[in-house]
Scaffold this active site. Structure first.
Site, PDB file in Angstrom:
ATOM      1  N   LEU A 365      25.326  35.558  37.525  1.00 46.96           N
ATOM      2  CA  LEU A 365      26.641  36.173  37.292  1.00 46.96           C
ATOM      3  C   LEU A 365      27.293  36.451  38.642  1.00 46.96           C
ATOM      4  O   LEU A 365      26.831  37.291  39.407  1.00 46.96           O
ATOM      5  CB  LEU A 365      26.473  37.472  36.502  1.00 46.96           C
ATOM      6  CG  LEU A 365      27.735  38.311  36.273  1.00 46.96           C
ATOM      7  CD1 LEU A 365      28.767  37.543  35.449  1.00 46.96           C
ATOM      8  CD2 LEU A 365      27.381  39.630  35.582  1.00 46.96           C
ATOM      9  N   ASP A 366      28.377  35.733  38.927  1.00 54.36           N
ATOM     10  CA  ASP A 366      29.067  35.871  40.208  1.00 54.36           C
ATOM     11  C   ASP A 366      30.571  35.958  39.952  1.00 54.36           C
ATOM     12  O   ASP A 366      31.343  35.138  40.431  1.00 54.36           O
ATOM     13  CB  ASP A 366      28.731  34.676  41.105  1.00 54.36           C
ATOM     14  CG  ASP A 366      29.292  34.827  42.519  1.00 54.36           C
ATOM     15  OD1 ASP A 366      29.522  35.971  42.940  1.00 54.36           O
ATOM     16  OD2 ASP A 366      29.510  33.801  43.180  1.00 54.36           O
TER      17      ASP A 366
END
Length: 551
Positions: A365-366
């Site tokens: 998750l970025d």
């Protein structure tokens, strides 16, 4: 009113004026965020501040206009429209200078955007506020109630059109300055239409002069030096301002004025930002690297992580990037190539996980910004959804921006506690030896695990990943004290309050050495750190007039 009558209907001058003022006032309010956000961020305080300023100015205009309405004439409405158009030229020409100057004011971070919002958007909205009471006074309708209702309806319809057109048509297609020009010319054209067919000398000459002023302001802004480097691409997407800036051999993607991805043009495989190396930590937390087949990245940016995984491991990589123009930019400027092993999906991250039947071995998750975090990607409901889409021995990895401790670490502690609620084991790694706001990497295993720092160091020595993670493992942090931290949930909007202590504080992004190849064991604590202060002071928006590429 029959269809034929509706088609042949010609609005009276006051009706036209109030309709156009509704379009313009709401269009300015929507556009204001795109002007202010690159300097001050797009967090809730910026959005709320702009709305407060515009509503206050409009209300003041209504009040003053109502007091003077008994003397209202079409000519006065003409000058109000032209006066607003003049101020639009000021906004187009001087907004960058004004934003940078007001950013230096000694104000608490949550109020930092208010002075520029008041100066840029207060006066034109105030002037437009006069139009409605003037139009009601000049209306053909019989009775105050009917006239007021007619004016309110026309103004509201105009506001709906202005909001929708600016949001869904103008911002995705045009630059901020060009949209300002559209609003200005619309006001001038309306003023001319009100005076037609007689076209008196003074209003006519003024209209021509203001139209020329708007065009000149759009095409010739103040010349300024951009300390970031050469802007090679600049556009407004449906979601944010997007820029690509070259500084020597390093190409950087800026989203709303903040750095999000970087690539070394001479050595494309080098990790310019230290935190992107941490994306490989899941390869130490999984039982067997050979079992990792499917990887998902939520958030693409310049596709540094997805490209690295595709090239380094024999895996299929899916990337969820909600902004299609970010993906297009990554293809054109950051060497992204879609092939059999790389697939991009233009959709929200949570929606993708809800709709897919795919099982992933690693999910990264970025998608967070320092001052704007999509809260629905932080909650325990989202984490449980991600856990359901992971293999039994899968690993979830989140790139969180916060401080390791203190008040500015409230979001980190809440995110750690929330992830720990949904996963079997949770681990955190700092990316800077300072206690400043930085990228903190939180990794979580689906299975019940209890790895120590020495366990991960041993796995790093044993596994041939082609990238050294010694220093990354050394930045292993113990379990934080989360006794006062909330578990984030969909029905409780706590994220903004947790981000609040970070406003105005320095944000440190560690960078690798120029000679640290993608396969070397880098990440030396002595590697350079780029300290990013409050966005208004350090990350300034590129002067739009110097942008060599627009589309």
């Amino acid at each position: 009113m029959t269809a034929r009558t509706a088609l042949s209907y010609r609005p009276a001058n006051p009706e036209l004026a109030v309709f156009v003022s509704g379009i313009t006032s709401m269009g300015i309010e929507v556009l204001a965020l795109r002007i202010v956000a690159p300097q001050f961020g797009s967090h809730i305080y910026t959005v709320g501040g702009i709305m407060t300023v515009c509503l206050a100015a409009l209300s003041l205009g209504y009040w003053q206009g109502g007091k003077r309405a008994t003397d209202a004439t079409n000519r006065e409405m003409t000058w109000l429209l032209l006066g607003t158009a003049v101020y639009m030229a000021v906004v187009i020409y001087a907004s960058d200078i004004l934003l940078s100057q007001t950013a230096a004011l000694a104000l608490p971070a949550r109020y930092a955007a208010l002075p520029s919002s008041i100066i840029l958007f207060g006066p034109p909205t105030y002037l437009l506020g006069f139009i409605s009471p003037y139009a009601a006074e000049l209306s053909r309708k019989e009775g105050t109630g009917e006239a007021s209702g007619h004016v309110y309806a026309l103004g509201t319809i105009g506001s709906i059109l202005g909001s929708a057109a600016t949001t869904f048509v103008l911002i995705p297609a045009l630059t901020v300055d060009t949209i300002g020009l559209v609003f200005g010319i619309t006001l001038v054209a309306t003023a001319v239409a009100i005076e037609a067919p007689s076209l008196p000398q003074k209003p006519t000459f003024a209209s021509v002069g203001i139209a020329v002023l708007l065009v000149v302001a759009t095409g010739a802004g103040p010349v300024a030096f951009d300390h970031r480097g050469d802007v090679v691409y600049h556009t407004q997407t449906a979601y944010q301002e997007l820029e690509v800036v070259d500084d020597g051999d390093v190409r950087t993607m800026y989203l709303d004025g903040a750095r999000h991805s970087a690539m070394d043009l001479e050595e494309p495989k080098r990790h310019v930002f230290e935190y992107t190396k941490y994306f490989h930590l899941p390869m130490l937390l999984t039982d067997d690297v050979e079992d990792v087949d499917n990887v998902l990245f939520i958030g693409g940016g310049g596709y540094t992580g997805p490209k690295d995984f595709e090239q380094r491991y024999d895996v299929d990589v899916d990337v969820v990037e909600i902004d299609p123009q970010v993906t297009d930019t990554a293809e054109e400027y950051f060497g992204l190539e879609h092939g059999e092993n790389m697939t991009s999906h233009t959709i929200d991250g949570k929606q993708y996980l809800q709709n897919t039947d795919e099982t992933y071995d690693v999910i990264v998750l970025d998608a967070y910004k320092k001052d704007q975090v999509p809260f629905h990607l932080t909650t325990v409901e989202f984490m449980e959804l991600a856990s359901d889409r992971l293999a039994d021995d899968g690993v979830f990895h989140a790139n969180v921006i916060a401080a390791p401790s203190g008040a500015a670490g409230e979001f980190y502690r809440a995110q750690w506690k929330t992830m720990d609620e949904a996963f079997g084991g949770t681990y955190a790694f700092r990316t800077s030896n300072t206690n400043e706001i930085q990228n903190i990497e939180i990794a979580a295993t689906n299975a019940e695990t209890d790895f120590s720092e020495s366990d991960l160091a041993e796995r790093n020595d044993e596994r041939d990943l082609g990238i050294g993670l010694t220093d990354e493992v050394d930045n292993y942090m113990g379990e934080p004290d989360t006794s006062d931290a909330p578990v984030l949930r969909d029905d409780r909007g706590e994220v903004d309050s947790l981000l609040d202590p970070m406003l105005g504080q320095r944000y440190v992004i560690e960078e690798t050495e120029d000679n640290s190849s993608a396969g070397s064991d880098s990440g030396d604590p002595a590697a350079p750190a780029v300290a990013l202060g409050t966005a208004p002071l350090v990350i300034a928006a590129a002067p739009k007039k110097r942008t060599p590429v627009e589309r």
